[in-house]
Design an enzyme around this catalytic site. Structure first.
Site, PDB file in Angstrom:
ATOM      1  N   ARG A 174     -11.587   0.846  -9.244  1.00 13.66           N
ATOM      2  CA  ARG A 174     -10.653   2.389  -8.889  1.00 13.66           C
ATOM      3  C   ARG A 174     -11.158   2.330 -10.791  1.00 13.66           C
ATOM      4  O   ARG A 174     -11.816   1.850 -11.753  1.00 13.66           O
ATOM      5  CB  ARG A 174      -9.414   1.871  -9.445  1.00 13.66           C
ATOM      6  CG  ARG A 174      -8.791   1.932  -7.049  1.00 13.66           C
ATOM      7  CD  ARG A 174      -7.417   1.774  -7.284  1.00 13.66           C
ATOM      8  NE  ARG A 174      -7.577   0.989  -5.967  1.00 13.66           N
ATOM      9  CZ  ARG A 174      -5.978   1.352  -5.358  1.00 13.66           C
ATOM     10  NH1 ARG A 174      -5.181   2.059  -6.213  1.00 13.66           N
ATOM     11  NH2 ARG A 174      -6.386   1.258  -4.439  1.00 13.66           N
ATOM     12  N   THR A 222     -10.686  -7.356  -4.332  1.00 15.56           N
ATOM     13  CA  THR A 222     -11.558  -7.861  -5.467  1.00 15.56           C
ATOM     14  C   THR A 222     -12.546  -6.208  -5.345  1.00 15.56           C
ATOM     15  O   THR A 222     -13.653  -6.225  -5.681  1.00 15.56           O
ATOM     16  CB  THR A 222     -13.015  -8.875  -4.883  1.00 15.56           C
ATOM     17  OG1 THR A 222     -12.527  -8.584  -3.948  1.00 15.56           O
ATOM     18  CG2 THR A 222     -12.688 -10.286  -4.926  1.00 15.56           C
ATOM     19  N   LEU A 238      11.666 -20.107  -1.896  1.00 18.15           N
ATOM     20  CA  LEU A 238       9.983 -19.477  -1.486  1.00 18.15           C
ATOM     21  C   LEU A 238       9.415 -19.985  -2.227  1.00 18.15           C
ATOM     22  O   LEU A 238       9.161 -19.640  -3.365  1.00 18.15           O
ATOM     23  CB  LEU A 238      10.665 -18.043  -1.292  1.00 18.15           C
ATOM     24  CG  LEU A 238       9.856 -17.227  -1.191  1.00 18.15           C
ATOM     25  CD1 LEU A 238       9.332 -16.900  -0.116  1.00 18.15           C
ATOM     26  CD2 LEU A 238      10.456 -15.817  -1.747  1.00 18.15           C
ATOM     27  N   ASP A 294       0.714  -0.860  -0.039  1.00 16.67           N
ATOM     28  CA  ASP A 294       0.083   0.002  -0.194  1.00 16.67           C
ATOM     29  C   ASP A 294       0.565   1.204  -0.175  1.00 16.67           C
ATOM     30  O   ASP A 294       2.042   1.149   0.606  1.00 16.67           O
ATOM     31  CB  ASP A 294      -0.220  -0.055   1.075  1.00 16.67           C
ATOM     32  CG  ASP A 294      -2.092   1.242   0.848  1.00 16.67           C
ATOM     33  OD1 ASP A 294      -1.822   1.513   0.248  1.00 16.67           O
ATOM     34  OD2 ASP A 294      -3.150   1.226   1.793  1.00 16.67           O
ATOM     35  N   GLY A 295       0.476   2.349  -0.819  1.00 17.84           N
ATOM     36  CA  GLY A 295       1.046   3.909  -0.204  1.00 17.84           C
ATOM     37  C   GLY A 295       1.485   4.369  -1.840  1.00 17.84           C
ATOM     38  O   GLY A 295       2.412   4.968  -1.951  1.00 17.84           O
ATOM     39  N   ASN A 296       1.394   3.170  -3.102  1.00 17.46           N
ATOM     40  CA  ASN A 296       2.238   3.475  -4.449  1.00 17.46           C
ATOM     41  C   ASN A 296       0.833   4.889  -4.830  1.00 17.46           C
ATOM     42  O   ASN A 296       2.378   5.927  -5.566  1.00 17.46           O
ATOM     43  CB  ASN A 296       1.616   2.734  -5.070  1.00 17.46           C
ATOM     44  CG  ASN A 296       2.676   1.028  -5.035  1.00 17.46           C
ATOM     45  OD1 ASN A 296       3.504   0.961  -4.191  1.00 17.46           O
ATOM     46  ND2 ASN A 296       1.442   0.228  -5.644  1.00 17.46           N
ATOM     47  N   ARG A 352       0.231   7.461  -3.243  1.00 16.85           N
ATOM     48  CA  ARG A 352       0.773   9.050  -2.560  1.00 16.85           C
ATOM     49  C   ARG A 352       1.974   8.910  -2.885  1.00 16.85           C
ATOM     50  O   ARG A 352       2.644  10.268  -2.895  1.00 16.85           O
ATOM     51  CB  ARG A 352       0.452   8.239  -0.858  1.00 16.85           C
ATOM     52  CG  ARG A 352      -1.273   8.548  -0.797  1.00 16.85           C
ATOM     53  CD  ARG A 352      -1.186   7.937   0.923  1.00 16.85           C
ATOM     54  NE  ARG A 352      -1.584   6.325   0.843  1.00 16.85           N
ATOM     55  CZ  ARG A 352      -1.581   5.942   1.558  1.00 16.85           C
ATOM     56  NH1 ARG A 352      -1.167   6.341   3.158  1.00 16.85           N
ATOM     57  NH2 ARG A 352      -1.889   4.313   1.742  1.00 16.85           N
ATOM     58  N   TRP A 353       2.490   8.185  -3.152  1.00 17.63           N
ATOM     59  CA  TRP A 353       4.355   7.926  -3.548  1.00 17.63           C
ATOM     60  C   TRP A 353       4.140   9.143  -4.551  1.00 17.63           C
ATOM     61  O   TRP A 353       5.378  10.294  -4.646  1.00 17.63           O
ATOM     62  CB  TRP A 353       4.657   6.864  -3.433  1.00 17.63           C
ATOM     63  CG  TRP A 353       6.201   6.505  -3.723  1.00 17.63           C
ATOM     64  CD1 TRP A 353       7.246   6.426  -2.830  1.00 17.63           C
ATOM     65  CD2 TRP A 353       6.563   6.863  -4.805  1.00 17.63           C
ATOM     66  NE1 TRP A 353       8.648   6.622  -3.508  1.00 17.63           N
ATOM     67  CE2 TRP A 353       8.472   6.927  -4.801  1.00 17.63           C
ATOM     68  CE3 TRP A 353       6.374   7.032  -6.695  1.00 17.63           C
ATOM     69  CZ2 TRP A 353       9.275   6.842  -5.579  1.00 17.63           C
ATOM     70  CZ3 TRP A 353       7.451   7.329  -7.589  1.00 17.63           C
ATOM     71  CH2 TRP A 353       9.020   7.293  -7.105  1.00 17.63           C
ATOM     72  N   HIS A 374       3.325   2.573  -9.209  1.00 14.92           N
ATOM     73  CA  HIS A 374       2.610   1.475  -9.408  1.00 14.92           C
ATOM     74  C   HIS A 374       3.511   0.850 -10.118  1.00 14.92           C
ATOM     75  O   HIS A 374       4.389  -0.531  -9.997  1.00 14.92           O
ATOM     76  CB  HIS A 374       1.346   1.127  -9.679  1.00 14.92           C
ATOM     77  CG  HIS A 374       0.120   1.620  -9.050  1.00 14.92           C
ATOM     78  ND1 HIS A 374      -0.295   1.281  -7.763  1.00 14.92           N
ATOM     79  CD2 HIS A 374      -0.943   2.224  -9.859  1.00 14.92           C
ATOM     80  CE1 HIS A 374      -1.645   2.215  -7.419  1.00 14.92           C
ATOM     81  NE2 HIS A 374      -1.783   2.052  -8.718  1.00 14.92           N
ATOM     82  N   LEU A 406      -7.444  -4.608   7.768  1.00 12.19           N
ATOM     83  CA  LEU A 406      -7.008  -5.530   6.474  1.00 12.19           C
ATOM     84  C   LEU A 406      -7.229  -5.726   5.699  1.00 12.19           C
ATOM     85  O   LEU A 406      -6.672  -6.219   4.704  1.00 12.19           O
ATOM     86  CB  LEU A 406      -7.743  -6.583   7.804  1.00 12.19           C
ATOM     87  CG  LEU A 406      -7.213  -6.785   9.609  1.00 12.19           C
ATOM     88  CD1 LEU A 406      -8.266  -7.655  10.350  1.00 12.19           C
ATOM     89  CD2 LEU A 406      -5.690  -7.637   9.249  1.00 12.19           C
ATOM     90  N   SER A 407      -8.207  -4.622   5.344  1.00  8.20           N
ATOM     91  CA  SER A 407      -9.192  -4.683   3.748  1.00  8.20           C
ATOM     92  C   SER A 407      -8.704  -6.208   3.052  1.00  8.20           C
ATOM     93  O   SER A 407      -8.354  -6.226   2.273  1.00  8.20           O
ATOM     94  CB  SER A 407      -7.633  -3.876   2.824  1.00  8.20           C
ATOM     95  OG  SER A 407      -7.910  -2.184   3.732  1.00  8.20           O
TER      96      SER A 407
HETATM   97  C1  FPP Z   1      -2.177  -0.108  -3.155  1.00  8.56           C
HETATM   98  O1  FPP Z   1      -0.980   1.315  -3.572  1.00  8.56           O
HETATM   99  C2  FPP Z   1      -1.032  -0.925  -4.462  1.00  8.56           C
HETATM  100  C3  FPP Z   1      -2.027  -1.777  -5.534  1.00  8.56           C
HETATM  101  C4  FPP Z   1      -3.733  -1.317  -5.304  1.00  8.56           C
HETATM  102  C5  FPP Z   1      -1.618  -2.018  -6.712  1.00  8.56           C
HETATM  103  C6  FPP Z   1       0.183  -2.972  -6.524  1.00  8.56           C
HETATM  104  C7  FPP Z   1      -0.061  -4.042  -7.863  1.00  8.56           C
HETATM  105  C8  FPP Z   1       0.677  -3.410  -8.255  1.00  8.56           C
HETATM  106  C9  FPP Z   1       1.922  -2.381  -7.978  1.00  8.56           C
HETATM  107  C10 FPP Z   1       0.638  -4.723  -9.911  1.00  8.56           C
HETATM  108  C11 FPP Z   1       1.463  -5.605  -9.825  1.00  8.56           C
HETATM  109  C12 FPP Z   1       1.236  -6.603  -9.504  1.00  8.56           C
HETATM  110  C13 FPP Z   1       2.803  -7.867  -9.017  1.00  8.56           C
HETATM  111  C14 FPP Z   1       2.251  -8.898  -8.174  1.00  8.56           C
HETATM  112  C15 FPP Z   1       3.913  -7.275  -9.198  1.00  8.56           C
HETATM  113  P1  FPP Z   1      -2.534   2.777  -3.863  1.00  8.56           P
HETATM  114  O2  FPP Z   1      -3.200   2.428  -5.084  1.00  8.56           O
HETATM  115  O3  FPP Z   1      -3.749   1.765  -2.718  1.00  8.56           O
HETATM  116  O4  FPP Z   1      -1.446   3.857  -3.088  1.00  8.56           O
HETATM  117  P2  FPP Z   1      -1.923   4.719  -1.263  1.00  8.56           P
HETATM  118  O5  FPP Z   1      -3.236   3.836  -1.135  1.00  8.56           O
HETATM  119  O6  FPP Z   1      -1.273   5.441  -1.808  1.00  8.56           O
HETATM  120  O7  FPP Z   1      -3.445   5.431  -3.223  1.00  8.56           O
END
Ligand code: FPP
Length: 221
Positions: A53, A48, A113, A2-4, A6-7, A19, A175-176
């Site tokens: 989005r 799910t 793993l 989580d946090g992509n 916001r990053w 992402h 836990l989402s």
């Molecule tokens: C959460 O950040 C991240 C996701 C919902 C997607 C993560 C999935 C990938 C990066 C796809 C690739 C997958 C693999 C296994 C290589 P967010 O968008 O909820 O961030 P935010 O809460 O900051 O908006």
């Protein structure tokens, strides 16, 4: 992971760049898990609920998944990583299903793993699918009784141990809909670090914190 979003937003970039960076953060963490002797790493990649989005973001995520598998499967295989999937795979785009099937088959013999990708995953969905599959296996005319052990065998995680440690990045304390059954006694570690900044050093910190916990499983220790 989580946090992509916001990053990216903090840098004035489109969410998808977050992402993209999030995918790059994954490989070093996977390799570190293998190095440390961790047996199973499950990453929550697409829930799910993530279908709500905007369509371009969903499509970009599926594209990133396929890119990741095409780029990294060979190296992961060489590292002894076995790729598996949990979630309602049939609901994913056919291109993602095909890429996943190939990566799973190619890495089948990996014994160091298990990298478990949670895709189109929701714990409630998993539980309902499991119960329905179990019902279909019951002979007609009986009133079968479901037990914890039997239900566990019908879950997507059948055969895998319950997680010892759950790491939640980006500071969110919820836990989402992730592995609700399996994490009954899992230790939870929340870090404010956004997923694209998560790295092997932070993984080791989380494990060190885990090692300081006393796990009682409802007993008195
Ligand atoms: C959460 O950040 C991240 C996701 C919902 C997607 C993560 C999935 C990938 C990066 C796809 C690739 C997958 C693999 C296994 C290589 P967010 O968008 O909820 O961030 P935010 O809460 O900051 O908006």
């Amino acid at each position: 992971m989580d946090g992509n979003g916001r990053w990216a937003q903090r840098r004035g970039l489109p969410r998808i760049m977050g992402h993209r960076q999030g995918v790059l953060a994954l490989k070093p963490v996977v390799k570190e898990c293998a190095r440390l002797g961790i047996e199973v790493l499950t990453v929550y990649a697409f829930s799910t609920e993530n279908w709500t989005r905007p369509k371009p973001e969903v499509e970009a995520l599926m594209g990133l998944l396929c890119e990741f598998l095409a780029r990294e499967t060979r190296e992961l295989q060489a590292e002894g990583v076995s790729i598996r999937v949990i979630g309602d795979v049939a609901g994913l785009p056919l291109s993602a299903q095909a890429a996943l099937a190939e990566a799973v088959a190619q890495t089948r013999d990996g014994s160091r793993l298990i990298l478990n990708l949670a895709l189109n995953y929701g714990a409630r969905n998993e539980l309902v699918r499991a119960v329905n599959r179990w019902l279909q296996d019951q002979p007609p005319g009986v009133r079968p009784v479901l037990t914890e052990a039997v239900l566990s065998r019908y879950l997507d995680t059948a055969g895998l141990p319950d997680p010892d440690l759950l790491i939640r990045s980006s500071g969110e304390e919820r836990l989402s809909n992730f592995l609700l059954w399996q994490i009954a006694y899992t230790e939870i570690y929340v870090t404010k670090t956004l997923w694209p900044d998560f790295n092997p050093e932070e993984l080791r910190q989380a494990i060190a914190e885990y090692q300081r916990r006393q796990r009682r499983f409802g007993g008195i220790g």
